[in-house]
Write an enzyme that holds these catalytic residues in place. Structure first.
Site, mmCIF file in Angstrom:
data_model
loop_
_atom_site.group_PDB
_atom_site.id
_atom_site.type_symbol
_atom_site.label_atom_id
_atom_site.label_comp_id
_atom_site.label_asym_id
_atom_site.label_seq_id
_atom_site.Cartn_x
_atom_site.Cartn_y
_atom_site.Cartn_z
ATOM 1 N N PHE A 86 0.862 -1.185 0.000
ATOM 2 C CA PHE A 86 0.000 0.000 0.000
ATOM 3 C C PHE A 86 0.898 1.235 0.000
ATOM 4 C CE2 PHE A 86 -4.520 0.946 0.652
ATOM 5 C CZ PHE A 86 -5.070 -0.257 0.330
ATOM 6 N N GLN A 92 -7.296 14.722 3.965
ATOM 7 C CA GLN A 92 -6.653 13.919 2.931
ATOM 8 C C GLN A 92 -7.551 13.760 1.703
ATOM 9 O OE1 GLN A 92 -5.971 9.365 3.328
ATOM 10 N NE2 GLN A 92 -3.977 10.343 3.343
ATOM 11 N N HIS A 112 -7.885 11.401 -1.398
ATOM 12 C CA HIS A 112 -7.433 10.111 -1.923
ATOM 13 C C HIS A 112 -7.315 10.252 -3.438
ATOM 14 C CE1 HIS A 112 -7.384 5.896 -2.993
ATOM 15 N NE2 HIS A 112 -7.374 5.533 -1.734
ATOM 16 N N LEU A 118 -14.917 5.689 -3.980
ATOM 17 C CA LEU A 118 -13.518 5.296 -3.874
ATOM 18 C C LEU A 118 -13.149 4.062 -4.696
ATOM 19 C CD1 LEU A 118 -11.116 6.390 -2.173
ATOM 20 C CD2 LEU A 118 -11.324 4.279 -0.902
ATOM 21 N N GLU A 142 -6.717 2.034 -2.973
ATOM 22 C CA GLU A 142 -5.301 1.996 -3.315
ATOM 23 C C GLU A 142 -4.855 0.552 -3.571
ATOM 24 O OE1 GLU A 142 -3.342 5.038 -0.900
ATOM 25 O OE2 GLU A 142 -1.880 3.467 -0.452
ATOM 26 N N ARG A 186 -0.546 9.321 -0.349
ATOM 27 C CA ARG A 186 -1.695 9.904 -1.052
ATOM 28 C C ARG A 186 -1.552 11.387 -1.354
ATOM 29 N NH1 ARG A 186 -6.152 6.495 2.407
ATOM 30 N NH2 ARG A 186 -5.687 4.555 1.320
ATOM 31 N N HIS A 232 -11.310 12.512 1.484
ATOM 32 C CA HIS A 232 -11.374 11.145 1.994
ATOM 33 C C HIS A 232 -11.286 11.018 3.503
ATOM 34 C CE1 HIS A 232 -10.929 6.839 1.751
ATOM 35 N NE2 HIS A 232 -9.735 6.859 2.323
ATOM 36 N N ARG A 271 -2.256 10.768 6.357
ATOM 37 C CA ARG A 271 -2.364 9.384 6.817
ATOM 38 C C ARG A 271 -1.912 8.417 5.730
ATOM 39 N NH1 ARG A 271 -6.162 5.311 6.174
ATOM 40 N NH2 ARG A 271 -7.809 6.595 5.289
HETATM 41 C C1 FAD Z 1 -14.668 4.433 0.885
HETATM 42 C C2 FAD Z 1 -13.656 4.349 1.975
HETATM 43 C C3 FAD Z 1 -12.698 3.347 1.975
HETATM 44 C C4 FAD Z 1 -11.755 3.266 2.995
HETATM 45 N N1 FAD Z 1 -10.841 2.246 2.981
HETATM 46 C C5 FAD Z 1 -9.973 2.136 4.015
HETATM 47 C C6 FAD Z 1 -9.065 1.046 4.076
HETATM 48 O O1 FAD Z 1 -9.062 0.159 3.233
HETATM 49 N N2 FAD Z 1 -8.201 0.978 5.115
HETATM 50 C C7 FAD Z 1 -8.181 1.928 6.106
HETATM 51 O O2 FAD Z 1 -7.394 1.817 7.035
HETATM 52 N N3 FAD Z 1 -9.058 2.969 6.067
HETATM 53 C C8 FAD Z 1 -9.950 3.087 5.064
HETATM 54 N N4 FAD Z 1 -10.824 4.135 5.051
HETATM 55 C C9 FAD Z 1 -10.889 5.030 6.208
HETATM 56 C C10 FAD Z 1 -11.642 4.347 7.334
HETATM 57 O O3 FAD Z 1 -12.572 3.453 6.811
HETATM 58 C C11 FAD Z 1 -12.385 5.337 8.231
HETATM 59 O O4 FAD Z 1 -11.517 6.350 8.635
HETATM 60 C C12 FAD Z 1 -12.908 4.612 9.462
HETATM 61 O O5 FAD Z 1 -13.679 3.499 9.078
HETATM 62 C C13 FAD Z 1 -13.727 5.516 10.366
HETATM 63 O O6 FAD Z 1 -14.248 4.706 11.397
HETATM 64 P P1 FAD Z 1 -14.921 5.324 12.674
HETATM 65 O O7 FAD Z 1 -15.244 4.187 13.581
HETATM 66 O O8 FAD Z 1 -14.086 6.407 13.210
HETATM 67 O O9 FAD Z 1 -16.257 6.002 12.146
HETATM 68 P P2 FAD Z 1 -17.356 5.542 11.074
HETATM 69 O O10 FAD Z 1 -17.191 4.160 10.614
HETATM 70 O O11 FAD Z 1 -17.400 6.635 10.066
HETATM 71 O O12 FAD Z 1 -18.675 5.579 11.938
HETATM 72 C C14 FAD Z 1 -19.193 6.768 12.476
HETATM 73 C C15 FAD Z 1 -20.356 6.403 13.359
HETATM 74 O O13 FAD Z 1 -20.797 7.559 14.054
HETATM 75 C C16 FAD Z 1 -22.185 7.660 13.980
HETATM 76 N N5 FAD Z 1 -22.541 9.076 14.130
HETATM 77 C C17 FAD Z 1 -21.975 10.153 13.531
HETATM 78 N N6 FAD Z 1 -22.594 11.280 13.929
HETATM 79 C C18 FAD Z 1 -23.554 10.904 14.797
HETATM 80 C C19 FAD Z 1 -24.538 11.603 15.539
HETATM 81 N N7 FAD Z 1 -24.657 12.915 15.474
HETATM 82 N N8 FAD Z 1 -25.396 10.878 16.308
HETATM 83 C C20 FAD Z 1 -25.312 9.528 16.380
HETATM 84 N N9 FAD Z 1 -24.396 8.828 15.700
HETATM 85 C C21 FAD Z 1 -23.538 9.512 14.924
HETATM 86 C C22 FAD Z 1 -22.544 7.061 12.646
HETATM 87 O O14 FAD Z 1 -23.887 6.665 12.617
HETATM 88 C C23 FAD Z 1 -21.573 5.871 12.599
HETATM 89 O O15 FAD Z 1 -22.109 4.788 13.309
HETATM 90 C C24 FAD Z 1 -11.763 4.225 4.035
HETATM 91 C C25 FAD Z 1 -12.717 5.229 4.038
HETATM 92 C C26 FAD Z 1 -13.637 5.312 3.016
HETATM 93 C C27 FAD Z 1 -14.619 6.451 3.049
#
Ligand code: FAD
Length: 585
Positions: free
Chosen positions: A115, A242, A244, A254, A257, A288, A357, A399
């Site tokens: 990666f 960031q 992407h 997306l 990568e 990135r 991203h 990142r």
């Molecule tokens: C398309 C895509 C592909 C990616 N691929 C990778 C990868 O391969 N490898 C990697 O390391 N990273 C990857 N990333 C980055 C990574 O997936 C995210 O940074 C990470 O999953 C975020 O996780 P989180 O638990 O912080 O929040 P999230 O998974 O974004 O969850 C947020 C949670 O908060 C809740 N929430 C938000 N606001 C409120 C509110 N006001 N009230 C109640 N609930 C709320 C939502 O409902 C949700 O449950 C990718 C990101 C994207 C967008």
């Protein structure tokens, strides 16, 4: 209605669920989420989660930490980065034991692939050795986040975690350094609920929806950032967003990568593999920020391909790969290219452009998820943050791919552990004064509004302005224009109209609250960006094209001033053993 729990976790993505799994059975734990837990953005993560397992070639946590520090453009805190990289192999094996179905090598080991920015030295006895890509990302085809989220959700169900799905959190209950819970709207009934708790964790994800072209889910509206900010708590390094490199052209969806990790190549309008010019050693697998800048430079210099609407893209070329690899290892993303652009990736290039991203900044925390009250390092009693909404900071100014899923499981767990320790002695705090009032007030004001402005118009103008002026390349003039535009839009927001006056599933009202959060977050992002007079990682300032370690190797801490304006202060970067050097790949 008032509920009482030992701990309330807001957000059911990887960070929130990993923390919830850690809370022992003796304590009551609620997870609140504004969408079904399995629709959290973590489920969209594709390419992988990294750890120096060394299953296919030699690798060490030390090399991983070196890459992460260098990738962060020396803004990441090195103590936190070492914690994450050292814990990574254990965290992956733990997920495997929880039931996560990883892709495998022929011998049955967890498979790994290269990666961007993850490297190993060609000569490990020479500290200045040339570094080449290393296979460090563990994956499940290109559905890594999907299977991780399902695995963690199943473990939460097993542990009898209480889920409140479609509860929209609108207030952090906080007074005088103590957090006492949250207020939320039950989306189904429209009622305001109070969750009174000894500990609260925010795991609310990112704010990609500030930009027009984004890979983020619609729920990525920065709610957690702004709820903390409105209580006078700081936000760290918000200027670093960031982009992407490979979002599907015009859509931003997306293309992981992993496509380049498996051998995909970026080509400009004359078919040239342009990354050879910008990163001669690692080429398409540069970090990135560098690849996104290279793509934009190609387009600006006329080597982009013009689409039907006059906007430009470059091509992600997978045609030289064995179709079997594409179908086995990249089924989702090649499916997206077929479905959304009508392009067949086995025989033609996929049109791509950079897409907003990942938020490197967020609620500042220590290495155990405890939210910081100021840049002095003092903590808020009972308030924690993890995942994309937190800033530990392990990602600094940029990142590396697959380090976010790792951040979720390492710091989600550490936060969960710290909360469990805290709960052993904590009493239920007094509920903050006026709990829920702000929410009831906001909702009734919004429902009564009959102004001349539409939410959708304001949102589009915000996204266009941020894309144009606080995107990949930035200038003082552009950023100042964005700050002014956000101020104008915030004024116009006061004159919006809400058509739906009902109680149940009032998405009109919810979208307005989300837009208000987007506007306030954008104000912080643009102001912090305008303030930073250097180029570092994702912040490429054309008026100050160089990194300036003497004056700017420091974190930005933004708080809301008494007059409502963004106040800026700083915190030193923690350096352990990696001294800043020029970032060449
Ligand atoms: C398309 C895509 C592909 C990616 N691929 C990778 C990868 O391969 N490898 C990697 O390391 N990273 C990857 N990333 C980055 C990574 O997936 C995210 O940074 C990470 O999953 C975020 O996780 P989180 O638990 O912080 O929040 P999230 O998974 O974004 O969850 C947020 C949670 O908060 C809740 N929430 C938000 N606001 C409120 C509110 N006001 N009230 C109640 N609930 C709320 C939502 O409902 C949700 O449950 C990718 C990101 C994207 C967008």
């Amino acid at each position: 209605m008032t509920h009482t729990f030992d701990v309330v976790i807001v957000g059911a993505g990887g960070a929130g669920l990993r923390a919830a799994v850690e809370i022992p059975a003796g304590f009551s734990c609620a997870v609140l989420t504004k969408v079904h837990p399995l629709r959290s953005h973590t489920g969209a993560a594709q390419g992988g989660v990294c750890a120096a397992l060394g299953n296919l070639e030699e690798d060490t946590p030390e090399w991983h930490a070196f890459d992460t520090v260098k990738g962060s453009d020396y803004l990441g805190d090195q103590d936190a980065i070492e914690v994450m990289c050292n814990d990574a192999p254990r965290a992956i094996i733990e997920l495997e034991h929880m039931g996560m179905p990883f892709s495998r090598t022929h011998e049955g080991k967890i498979a790994q692939r290269p990666f961007g920015g993850h490297t190993r030295p060609v000569d490990k006895t020479d500290p200045n050795s040339k570094r080449i890509p290393v296979k460090r990302a563990c994956y499940s085809a290109d559905r890594t986040g999907h299977v991780m989220l399902h695995t963690l959700y199943e473990n939460c169900i097993k542990n009898r975690v209480n889920f409140f799905s479609e509860f929209f959190v609108t207030e952090l209950l906080y007074e005088d350094g103590v957090c006492s819970g949250v207020a939320a709207i039950d989306i189904l009934s429209g009622e305001v609920h109070i969750f009174h708790a000894k500990a609260v964790m925010f795991a609310t994800g990112g704010d990609g929806r500030i930009w027009r072209i984004t890979s983020n889910a619609h729920v990525g509206t920065g709610d957690g950032f702004i709820l903390a900010y409105h209580k006078g708590l700081p936000l760290e390094d918000m200027e670093f967003m960031q982009f992407h490199p490979t979002g599907l052209w015009r859509l931003g969806i997306l293309v992981s990568e992993a496509a380049r990790g498996e051998g995909g190549i970026l080509r400009n309008s004359v078919g040239e593999r342009f990354m050879e010019k910008y990163a001669p050693t690692v080429k398409d697998l540069a970090p990135r920020d560098m690849v996104s800048r290279a793509m934009l430079t190609e387009m600006r210099e006329g080597r982009g391909i013009k689409g039907s609407d006059g906007t430009s893209y470059v091509l992600l070329d997978l045609t030289h790969l064995d179709p079997k690899i594409i179908n086995e290892k990249l089924p989702e993303i090649t499916g997206f290219a077929r479905t959304y652009l009508g392009v067949e990736p086995t025989t033609e290039g996929v049109p791509v452009q950079p897409t907003a991203h990942y938020a490197m900044g967020g609620v500042p925390t220590d290495i155990d998820g405890r939210a910081l009250r100021s840049n002095k390092g003092d903590i808020v009693r009972g308030f924690y943050a993890a995942g994309e909404c937190a800033c530990v900071s392990v990602h600094g100014a940029n990142r590396l791919g697959t380090n976010s899923l790792l951040d979720l499981i390492v710091f989600g767990r550490r936060g969960g552990k710290a909360i469990s320790e805290f709960l052993k002695h904590a009493e239920l705090p007094k509920l903050a004064n006026g709990a829920g009032e702000f929410t009831r007030d906001t909702v009734s004001k919004l429902k009564a509004s009959r102004g001349n402005q539409k939410c959708a118009t304001i949102r589009t103008e915000l996204q266009d302005s941020m894309m144009e002026d606080v995107g990949i390349f930035r200038t003082d003039k552009g950023m100042a224009a964005a700050v002014a535009k956000v101020a104008e839009l915030k004024e116009r927001f006061k004159d919006i109209t809400i058509d739906d006056k009902g109680e149940k599933f009032n998405t009109d009202v919810l979208e307005a609250i989300e837009l208000s959060n987007l506007l306030d977050t954008a104000e912080v992002v643009a102001t912090c960006a305008l303030n930073r007079k250097e180029s570092r990682g994702a912040h490429a300032h054309e008026d100050y094209p160089d990194r300036d370690d003497a004056n700017w190797m420091k974190h930005t801490f933004a708080t809301k001033g008494d007059d409502g304006k963004v106040l800026i202060d700083y915190k030193d970067v923690t350096v352990t053993k990696y001294q800043p050097m020029k970032r060449v790949y």
